[in-house]
Design a protein around this motif. Structure first.
Motif, PDB file in Angstrom:
ATOM      1  N   MET A   1       0.176   6.271  -0.119  1.00  0.00           N
ATOM      2  CA  MET A   1      -1.056   6.107   0.532  1.00  0.00           C
ATOM      3  C   MET A   1      -1.013   6.731   1.938  1.00  0.00           C
ATOM      4  O   MET A   1       0.184   6.447   2.782  1.00  0.00           O
TER       5      MET A   1
ATOM      6  N   ALA B   1       0.856  -1.281  -0.151  1.00  0.00           N
ATOM      7  CA  ALA B   1       0.177   0.120  -0.017  1.00  0.00           C
ATOM      8  C   ALA B   1       0.811   1.360   0.031  1.00  0.00           C
ATOM      9  O   ALA B   1       0.532   2.193  -0.712  1.00  0.00           O
ATOM     10  N   THR B   2       1.994   1.287   0.862  1.00  0.00           N
ATOM     11  CA  THR B   2       2.675   2.546   1.150  1.00  0.00           C
ATOM     12  C   THR B   2       3.701   2.495  -0.202  1.00  0.00           C
ATOM     13  O   THR B   2       4.128   3.621  -0.611  1.00  0.00           O
TER      14      THR B   2
ATOM     15  N   ARG C   1      -5.827   7.094  -0.208  1.00  0.00           N
ATOM     16  CA  ARG C   1      -4.944   7.410  -1.309  1.00  0.00           C
ATOM     17  C   ARG C   1      -5.055   9.062  -1.556  1.00  0.00           C
ATOM     18  O   ARG C   1      -6.309   9.604  -1.349  1.00  0.00           O
TER      19      ARG C   1
ATOM     20  N   HIS D   1      -9.107   2.056   2.309  1.00  0.00           N
ATOM     21  CA  HIS D   1      -8.449   0.839   2.737  1.00  0.00           C
ATOM     22  C   HIS D   1      -8.295   0.465   3.866  1.00  0.00           C
ATOM     23  O   HIS D   1      -8.170   1.506   4.937  1.00  0.00           O
TER      24      HIS D   1
ATOM     25  N   GLY E   1      -6.432   3.224   5.344  1.00  0.00           N
ATOM     26  CA  GLY E   1      -5.485   3.948   4.291  1.00  0.00           C
ATOM     27  C   GLY E   1      -6.459   4.738   3.345  1.00  0.00           C
ATOM     28  O   GLY E   1      -7.323   4.460   2.784  1.00  0.00           O
TER      29      GLY E   1
END
Length: 396
Positions: A240, A232-233, A289, A385, A287
Protein backbone atom coordinates in the motif's frame (compact mmCIF):
# COMPACT_ATOMS: atom_id res chain seq x y z
CA UNK A 1 -10.19 -33.59 14.80
CA UNK A 2 -10.12 -30.74 17.32
CA UNK A 3 -9.72 -27.02 17.82
CA UNK A 4 -6.42 -25.52 18.98
CA UNK A 5 -6.60 -22.72 21.53
CA UNK A 6 -3.85 -20.32 22.63
CA UNK A 7 -4.68 -18.52 25.89
CA UNK A 8 -2.30 -15.71 26.87
CA UNK A 9 0.66 -17.69 25.53
CA UNK A 10 4.16 -16.25 25.86
CA UNK A 11 7.66 -17.49 25.10
CA UNK A 12 10.90 -16.17 26.57
CA UNK A 13 14.13 -17.91 25.63
CA UNK A 14 16.86 -18.58 28.26
CA UNK A 15 18.87 -15.56 27.04
CA UNK A 16 15.91 -13.29 27.83
CA UNK A 17 14.71 -12.87 24.26
CA UNK A 18 10.93 -12.62 24.11
CA UNK A 19 9.62 -14.34 20.99
CA UNK A 20 5.87 -14.42 21.69
CA UNK A 21 3.78 -12.14 23.91
CA UNK A 22 0.20 -12.54 25.19
CA UNK A 23 -0.83 -14.69 22.23
CA UNK A 24 -4.53 -15.59 22.35
CA UNK A 25 -6.21 -17.29 19.42
CA UNK A 26 -8.83 -19.98 18.81
CA UNK A 27 -8.24 -22.14 15.72
CA UNK A 28 -11.53 -23.84 14.94
CA UNK A 29 -11.99 -27.54 14.25
CA UNK A 30 -11.23 -28.13 10.56
CA UNK A 31 -10.00 -24.58 9.96
CA UNK A 32 -7.00 -23.67 7.79
CA UNK A 33 -5.27 -20.96 9.85
CA UNK A 34 -2.22 -19.18 8.45
CA UNK A 35 0.36 -17.46 10.68
CA UNK A 36 2.07 -14.79 8.59
CA UNK A 37 4.62 -12.09 9.34
CA UNK A 38 8.23 -11.05 8.69
CA UNK A 39 11.19 -13.12 9.81
CA UNK A 40 11.59 -13.10 13.58
CA UNK A 41 7.96 -12.20 14.34
CA UNK A 42 7.37 -15.36 16.44
CA UNK A 43 5.15 -17.32 14.07
CA UNK A 44 7.37 -20.42 13.93
CA UNK A 45 7.94 -20.30 17.69
CA UNK A 46 4.15 -20.30 18.23
CA UNK A 47 3.84 -23.33 15.95
CA UNK A 48 6.70 -25.17 17.65
CA UNK A 49 5.04 -24.66 21.04
CA UNK A 50 1.98 -26.52 19.74
CA UNK A 51 4.22 -29.33 18.49
CA UNK A 52 6.08 -29.55 21.81
CA UNK A 53 9.41 -28.54 20.25
CA UNK A 54 9.48 -25.39 22.41
CA UNK A 55 8.32 -25.02 26.01
CA UNK A 56 5.51 -22.61 26.84
CA UNK A 57 6.72 -19.86 29.20
CA UNK A 58 3.30 -18.34 29.93
CA UNK A 59 -0.33 -19.20 29.30
CA UNK A 60 -1.92 -22.40 28.02
CA UNK A 61 -2.30 -24.25 24.74
CA UNK A 62 -5.15 -26.73 24.44
CA UNK A 63 -6.03 -29.21 21.72
CA UNK A 64 -9.66 -30.14 22.11
CA UNK A 65 -10.22 -30.22 25.87
CA UNK A 66 -6.64 -31.18 26.76
CA UNK A 67 -4.02 -28.74 28.02
CA UNK A 68 -0.85 -29.83 26.22
CA UNK A 69 1.76 -27.56 27.84
CA UNK A 70 3.49 -30.44 29.63
CA UNK A 71 2.66 -33.30 27.25
CA UNK A 72 5.51 -35.01 25.41
CA UNK A 73 5.45 -34.23 21.66
CA UNK A 74 4.51 -37.81 20.72
CA UNK A 75 1.42 -37.66 22.96
CA UNK A 76 -0.04 -34.52 21.38
CA UNK A 77 -1.48 -36.25 18.31
CA UNK A 78 -0.27 -33.64 15.85
CA UNK A 79 1.72 -34.09 12.64
CA UNK A 80 4.30 -31.56 11.46
CA UNK A 81 5.51 -30.84 7.93
CA UNK A 82 8.87 -29.07 7.87
CA UNK A 83 10.52 -26.71 5.41
CA UNK A 84 13.33 -29.19 4.73
CA UNK A 85 10.96 -32.20 4.39
CA UNK A 86 12.80 -34.13 7.19
CA UNK A 87 12.66 -37.45 5.32
CA UNK A 88 14.84 -40.40 6.28
CA UNK A 89 17.30 -40.72 3.37
CA UNK A 90 17.91 -44.48 3.87
CA UNK A 91 14.19 -45.33 3.77
CA UNK A 92 11.96 -45.70 0.73
CA UNK A 93 8.94 -43.48 0.19
CA UNK A 94 6.74 -46.30 1.46
CA UNK A 95 8.83 -46.66 4.62
CA UNK A 96 8.95 -42.90 5.23
CA UNK A 97 5.19 -42.56 4.91
CA UNK A 98 4.51 -45.57 7.10
CA UNK A 99 7.06 -44.77 9.82
CA UNK A 100 4.58 -43.06 12.14
CA UNK A 101 2.12 -45.92 11.78
CA UNK A 102 4.83 -48.41 12.63
CA UNK A 103 5.73 -46.45 15.77
CA UNK A 104 2.08 -46.58 16.80
CA UNK A 105 2.10 -50.35 16.19
CA UNK A 106 -0.60 -50.24 13.51
CA UNK A 107 -0.93 -53.74 11.95
CA UNK A 108 1.33 -54.06 8.91
CA UNK A 109 -1.37 -54.86 6.38
CA UNK A 110 -3.57 -51.98 7.52
CA UNK A 111 -0.58 -49.60 7.46
CA UNK A 112 0.42 -50.64 3.93
CA UNK A 113 -3.15 -50.15 2.69
CA UNK A 114 -3.27 -46.69 4.28
CA UNK A 115 0.05 -45.67 2.75
CA UNK A 116 -1.01 -46.92 -0.69
CA UNK A 117 -4.30 -45.05 -0.45
CA UNK A 118 -2.72 -41.71 0.53
CA UNK A 119 0.05 -42.13 -2.06
CA UNK A 120 -2.62 -42.52 -4.71
CA UNK A 121 -4.38 -39.33 -3.57
CA UNK A 122 -1.07 -37.44 -3.70
CA UNK A 123 -0.08 -38.88 -7.08
CA UNK A 124 3.08 -40.53 -5.78
CA UNK A 125 1.96 -44.18 -5.84
CA UNK A 126 4.55 -44.96 -8.55
CA UNK A 127 7.34 -43.61 -6.30
CA UNK A 128 6.77 -45.81 -3.27
CA UNK A 129 9.91 -47.88 -3.78
CA UNK A 130 12.23 -44.94 -4.42
CA UNK A 131 14.36 -43.16 -1.84
CA UNK A 132 14.28 -39.39 -1.18
CA UNK A 133 17.53 -38.81 -3.09
CA UNK A 134 15.80 -39.99 -6.27
CA UNK A 135 12.93 -37.49 -5.96
CA UNK A 136 12.40 -33.88 -7.02
CA UNK A 137 11.63 -31.17 -4.47
CA UNK A 138 7.92 -31.30 -5.21
CA UNK A 139 7.85 -35.08 -4.88
CA UNK A 140 9.68 -34.92 -1.55
CA UNK A 141 7.17 -32.40 -0.27
CA UNK A 142 4.30 -34.69 -1.26
CA UNK A 143 5.97 -37.54 0.62
CA UNK A 144 6.38 -35.34 3.71
CA UNK A 145 2.71 -34.40 3.51
CA UNK A 146 1.73 -38.03 2.98
CA UNK A 147 3.62 -39.06 6.09
CA UNK A 148 1.60 -36.51 8.07
CA UNK A 149 -1.74 -37.42 6.49
CA UNK A 150 -1.56 -41.19 7.07
CA UNK A 151 -1.38 -40.63 10.81
CA UNK A 152 -4.83 -38.98 10.84
CA UNK A 153 -3.77 -36.51 13.57
CA UNK A 154 -5.97 -34.00 15.35
CA UNK A 155 -4.02 -31.17 13.73
CA UNK A 156 -1.51 -30.55 10.93
CA UNK A 157 1.33 -28.11 11.65
CA UNK A 158 3.14 -26.81 8.56
CA UNK A 159 6.28 -24.69 8.85
CA UNK A 160 6.93 -22.93 5.50
CA UNK A 161 6.59 -26.25 3.66
CA UNK A 162 6.79 -24.75 0.15
CA UNK A 163 9.68 -22.31 0.59
CA UNK A 164 12.27 -24.61 -1.01
CA UNK A 165 10.28 -25.06 -4.23
CA UNK A 166 10.63 -22.98 -7.40
CA UNK A 167 8.01 -20.32 -8.12
CA UNK A 168 5.91 -22.35 -10.59
CA UNK A 169 5.82 -25.43 -8.36
CA UNK A 170 4.94 -23.31 -5.31
CA UNK A 171 1.82 -22.04 -7.07
CA UNK A 172 0.84 -25.60 -8.01
CA UNK A 173 1.50 -26.94 -4.51
CA UNK A 174 -0.43 -24.07 -2.86
CA UNK A 175 -3.55 -25.20 -4.68
CA UNK A 176 -2.84 -28.85 -3.90
CA UNK A 177 -2.31 -28.26 -0.17
CA UNK A 178 -5.51 -26.21 0.02
CA UNK A 179 -7.48 -28.89 -1.84
CA UNK A 180 -6.19 -31.67 0.40
CA UNK A 181 -6.85 -29.76 3.59
CA UNK A 182 -10.39 -28.99 2.49
CA UNK A 183 -11.02 -32.63 1.55
CA UNK A 184 -9.55 -34.00 4.78
CA UNK A 185 -11.11 -31.37 7.04
CA UNK A 186 -8.15 -31.48 9.45
CA UNK A 187 -7.41 -28.47 11.66
CA UNK A 188 -4.29 -26.92 10.11
CA UNK A 189 -1.87 -24.22 11.24
CA UNK A 190 0.35 -23.08 8.39
CA UNK A 191 3.33 -20.76 8.89
CA UNK A 192 4.65 -18.57 6.09
CA UNK A 193 6.38 -15.22 5.55
CA UNK A 194 4.82 -15.04 2.06
CA UNK A 195 1.69 -12.90 2.23
CA UNK A 196 0.54 -14.15 -1.21
CA UNK A 197 0.51 -17.69 0.21
CA UNK A 198 -1.41 -16.45 3.23
CA UNK A 199 -4.06 -14.67 1.15
CA UNK A 200 -4.62 -17.55 -1.25
CA UNK A 201 -4.63 -20.45 1.23
CA UNK A 202 -6.03 -19.49 4.62
CA UNK A 203 -9.60 -19.58 5.88
CA UNK A 204 -8.29 -16.96 8.30
CA UNK A 205 -4.97 -15.17 8.62
CA UNK A 206 -3.18 -14.29 11.85
CA UNK A 207 -0.77 -11.42 11.13
CA UNK A 208 2.13 -11.22 13.60
CA UNK A 209 4.73 -8.58 14.37
CA UNK A 210 7.42 -8.76 17.05
CA UNK A 211 5.74 -11.65 18.84
CA UNK A 212 2.28 -10.09 18.98
CA UNK A 213 -0.91 -10.65 17.03
CA UNK A 214 -1.85 -7.64 14.93
CA UNK A 215 -5.01 -8.85 13.18
CA UNK A 216 -6.91 -12.12 12.79
CA UNK A 217 -9.50 -12.24 10.03
CA UNK A 218 -10.42 -13.69 6.65
CA UNK A 219 -8.05 -12.92 3.74
CA UNK A 220 -10.35 -10.34 2.13
CA UNK A 221 -10.98 -8.54 5.41
CA UNK A 222 -7.26 -8.35 6.24
CA UNK A 223 -6.52 -6.96 2.78
CA UNK A 224 -9.44 -4.56 2.48
CA UNK A 225 -9.68 -3.44 6.13
CA UNK A 226 -6.22 -3.51 7.75
CA UNK A 227 -6.39 -2.47 11.40
CA UNK A 228 -3.07 -0.62 11.45
CA UNK A 229 -0.19 0.64 9.35
CA UNK A 230 1.86 -2.53 9.77
CA UNK A 231 -0.86 -4.81 8.41
CA UNK A 232 -1.62 -2.31 5.64
CA UNK A 233 1.95 -2.32 4.36
CA UNK A 234 2.78 -5.97 5.01
CA UNK A 235 -0.27 -7.46 3.31
CA UNK A 236 -0.44 -6.74 -0.40
CA UNK A 237 2.08 -6.76 -3.24
CA UNK A 238 3.06 -4.14 -4.24
CA UNK A 239 2.58 -2.66 -0.80
CA UNK A 240 0.00 0.00 0.00
CA UNK A 241 1.17 3.53 -0.81
CA UNK A 242 1.29 5.74 2.31
CA UNK A 243 1.50 9.54 2.35
CA UNK A 244 0.64 12.28 4.83
CA UNK A 245 -2.63 14.10 4.25
CA UNK A 246 -4.94 16.52 6.03
CA UNK A 247 -8.67 15.97 6.50
CA UNK A 248 -10.90 19.05 6.51
CA UNK A 249 -14.67 19.46 6.54
CA UNK A 250 -15.86 21.82 3.80
CA UNK A 251 -19.62 22.14 3.94
CA UNK A 252 -21.06 18.66 3.52
CA UNK A 253 -17.81 17.30 2.04
CA UNK A 254 -14.75 15.85 3.76
CA UNK A 255 -11.67 16.92 1.84
CA UNK A 256 -8.35 15.04 1.89
CA UNK A 257 -5.44 17.32 1.01
CA UNK A 258 -2.12 15.82 -0.16
CA UNK A 259 0.47 18.61 -0.41
CA UNK A 260 -1.44 21.08 -2.64
CA UNK A 261 -3.76 18.51 -4.25
CA UNK A 262 -7.24 17.60 -3.03
CA UNK A 263 -9.52 14.57 -3.06
CA UNK A 264 -13.09 14.35 -1.80
CA UNK A 265 -13.52 11.43 0.58
CA UNK A 266 -16.25 9.03 -0.52
CA UNK A 267 -19.49 10.11 1.28
CA UNK A 268 -20.39 6.50 2.09
CA UNK A 269 -17.07 6.08 3.92
CA UNK A 270 -17.79 9.22 5.93
CA UNK A 271 -21.27 8.00 6.87
CA UNK A 272 -20.12 4.54 7.89
CA UNK A 273 -17.10 5.70 9.90
CA UNK A 274 -17.91 8.29 12.60
CA UNK A 275 -14.21 8.68 13.42
CA UNK A 276 -13.75 10.56 10.12
CA UNK A 277 -15.86 13.48 11.34
CA UNK A 278 -13.75 13.74 14.49
CA UNK A 279 -10.58 13.67 12.39
CA UNK A 280 -11.39 16.92 10.60
CA UNK A 281 -8.49 19.34 10.92
CA UNK A 282 -5.96 16.59 11.66
CA UNK A 283 -3.06 15.23 9.67
CA UNK A 284 -3.42 11.53 8.93
CA UNK A 285 -1.73 8.75 6.98
CA UNK A 286 -3.49 8.22 3.67
CA UNK A 287 -3.24 4.69 2.26
CA UNK A 288 -3.85 3.92 -1.41
CA UNK A 289 -3.61 0.40 -2.83
CA UNK A 290 -1.90 0.24 -6.26
CA UNK A 291 -5.11 -1.06 -7.88
CA UNK A 292 -6.93 2.11 -6.74
CA UNK A 293 -4.71 4.15 -9.09
CA UNK A 294 -5.15 4.25 -12.88
CA UNK A 295 -4.07 6.29 -15.85
CA UNK A 296 -6.57 9.18 -15.90
CA UNK A 297 -6.65 8.98 -19.70
CA UNK A 298 -8.46 5.63 -19.33
CA UNK A 299 -10.83 6.75 -16.57
CA UNK A 300 -14.12 8.63 -16.80
CA UNK A 301 -14.26 12.41 -16.82
CA UNK A 302 -15.69 12.47 -13.30
CA UNK A 303 -12.70 10.65 -11.81
CA UNK A 304 -10.74 12.43 -9.07
CA UNK A 305 -7.06 12.75 -9.90
CA UNK A 306 -3.59 13.47 -8.58
CA UNK A 307 -0.64 14.69 -10.65
CA UNK A 308 2.85 13.24 -10.80
CA UNK A 309 5.91 12.33 -12.83
CA UNK A 310 6.38 8.79 -14.14
CA UNK A 311 9.81 7.51 -13.07
CA UNK A 312 9.51 3.83 -13.97
CA UNK A 313 7.13 1.39 -15.67
CA UNK A 314 7.13 -2.38 -15.23
CA UNK A 315 5.22 -4.35 -17.89
CA UNK A 316 3.85 -7.56 -16.34
CA UNK A 317 1.88 -8.94 -19.28
CA UNK A 318 -1.65 -8.56 -17.92
CA UNK A 319 -0.94 -5.21 -16.25
CA UNK A 320 1.69 -2.51 -15.79
CA UNK A 321 3.15 -1.27 -12.53
CA UNK A 322 3.79 2.45 -12.86
CA UNK A 323 5.97 4.29 -10.35
CA UNK A 324 4.97 7.94 -10.02
CA UNK A 325 6.82 10.70 -8.16
CA UNK A 326 4.55 13.31 -6.62
CA UNK A 327 4.54 16.10 -4.08
CA UNK A 328 3.67 14.37 -0.82
CA UNK A 329 5.31 13.58 2.50
CA UNK A 330 5.88 9.82 2.77
CA UNK A 331 4.73 7.89 5.83
CA UNK A 332 7.48 5.46 6.80
CA UNK A 333 6.59 2.57 9.06
CA UNK A 334 9.40 1.15 11.16
CA UNK A 335 9.88 -1.77 8.75
CA UNK A 336 9.93 0.48 5.67
CA UNK A 337 12.42 2.84 7.30
CA UNK A 338 14.72 -0.07 8.15
CA UNK A 339 14.52 -1.33 4.57
CA UNK A 340 15.41 2.14 3.26
CA UNK A 341 18.43 2.29 5.58
CA UNK A 342 19.59 -1.05 4.14
CA UNK A 343 19.40 0.34 0.60
CA UNK A 344 16.26 -1.58 -0.38
CA UNK A 345 14.21 1.52 -1.20
CA UNK A 346 16.18 2.34 -4.34
CA UNK A 347 13.63 4.67 -5.92
CA UNK A 348 13.60 7.04 -2.97
CA UNK A 349 17.34 7.65 -3.25
CA UNK A 350 16.77 9.92 -6.24
CA UNK A 351 14.25 12.18 -4.54
CA UNK A 352 15.36 15.69 -3.71
CA UNK A 353 13.62 16.10 -0.36
CA UNK A 354 11.18 14.56 2.09
CA UNK A 355 8.20 16.36 0.52
CA UNK A 356 8.36 14.02 -2.48
CA UNK A 357 7.46 10.37 -2.62
CA UNK A 358 6.99 7.61 -5.18
CA UNK A 359 3.66 5.80 -5.36
CA UNK A 360 2.93 2.67 -7.38
CA UNK A 361 -0.15 2.28 -9.57
CA UNK A 362 -1.44 -0.94 -11.11
CA UNK A 363 -2.33 0.31 -14.60
CA UNK A 364 -4.19 -1.39 -17.44
CA UNK A 365 -1.97 -2.49 -20.34
CA UNK A 366 -3.85 -0.03 -22.56
CA UNK A 367 -2.00 2.78 -20.77
CA UNK A 368 1.00 3.97 -22.75
CA UNK A 369 2.59 6.26 -20.18
CA UNK A 370 6.38 6.27 -20.17
CA UNK A 371 9.15 7.35 -17.80
CA UNK A 372 9.65 11.11 -17.82
CA UNK A 373 6.00 11.98 -18.53
CA UNK A 374 3.90 14.21 -16.30
CA UNK A 375 0.54 12.50 -15.92
CA UNK A 376 -2.76 12.69 -14.08
CA UNK A 377 -3.60 9.61 -12.03
CA UNK A 378 -7.23 8.66 -11.40
CA UNK A 379 -7.93 7.70 -7.77
CA UNK A 380 -10.74 5.32 -6.77
CA UNK A 381 -11.71 7.21 -3.63
CA UNK A 382 -13.98 4.42 -2.35
CA UNK A 383 -10.82 2.42 -1.69
CA UNK A 384 -8.87 5.00 0.32
CA UNK A 385 -7.58 4.07 3.78
CA UNK A 386 -6.88 6.45 6.67
CA UNK A 387 -4.69 5.89 9.73
CA UNK A 388 -3.80 7.85 12.83
CA UNK A 389 -0.25 9.13 12.43
CA UNK A 390 0.58 8.74 16.14
CA UNK A 391 -0.96 5.35 16.96
CA UNK A 392 -0.84 3.81 13.49
CA UNK A 393 -4.41 2.55 13.98
CA UNK A 394 -7.01 2.68 11.20
CA UNK A 395 -9.61 5.44 11.52
CA UNK A 396 -13.16 4.29 11.97
Amino acid sequence: MANVRFSGVGKVFPDGTRAVKDFSLDVQDGEFMVFVGPSGCGKTTALRMVAGLEDVTEGEITIGDTVINDLDPQRRDVAMVFQNYALYPHMTVRENMGFGLRMRKVPRRAAQAKVADIARILGIDELLDRKPGQLSGGQRQRVAMGRAIVREPQAFLMDEPLSNLDAKLRVQMRAEVSRLQSALGVTTIYVTHDQVEALTMGDRIAVMRKGELQQVDGPEAVYESPVNLFVATFIGSPAMNLVEAKLEQQGDRLICTVADQQLTVDPEQVRSRPEFARASGRRVALGIRPEALEDAALAGESAQTLEGLVVLTEPLGSERLVHIEMEATPVLTEEVAEAAEDGVDVLREGLTDSSQTVVVGRFDTASRVAAGEHIRVAVETKKLHFFDLETGLALG
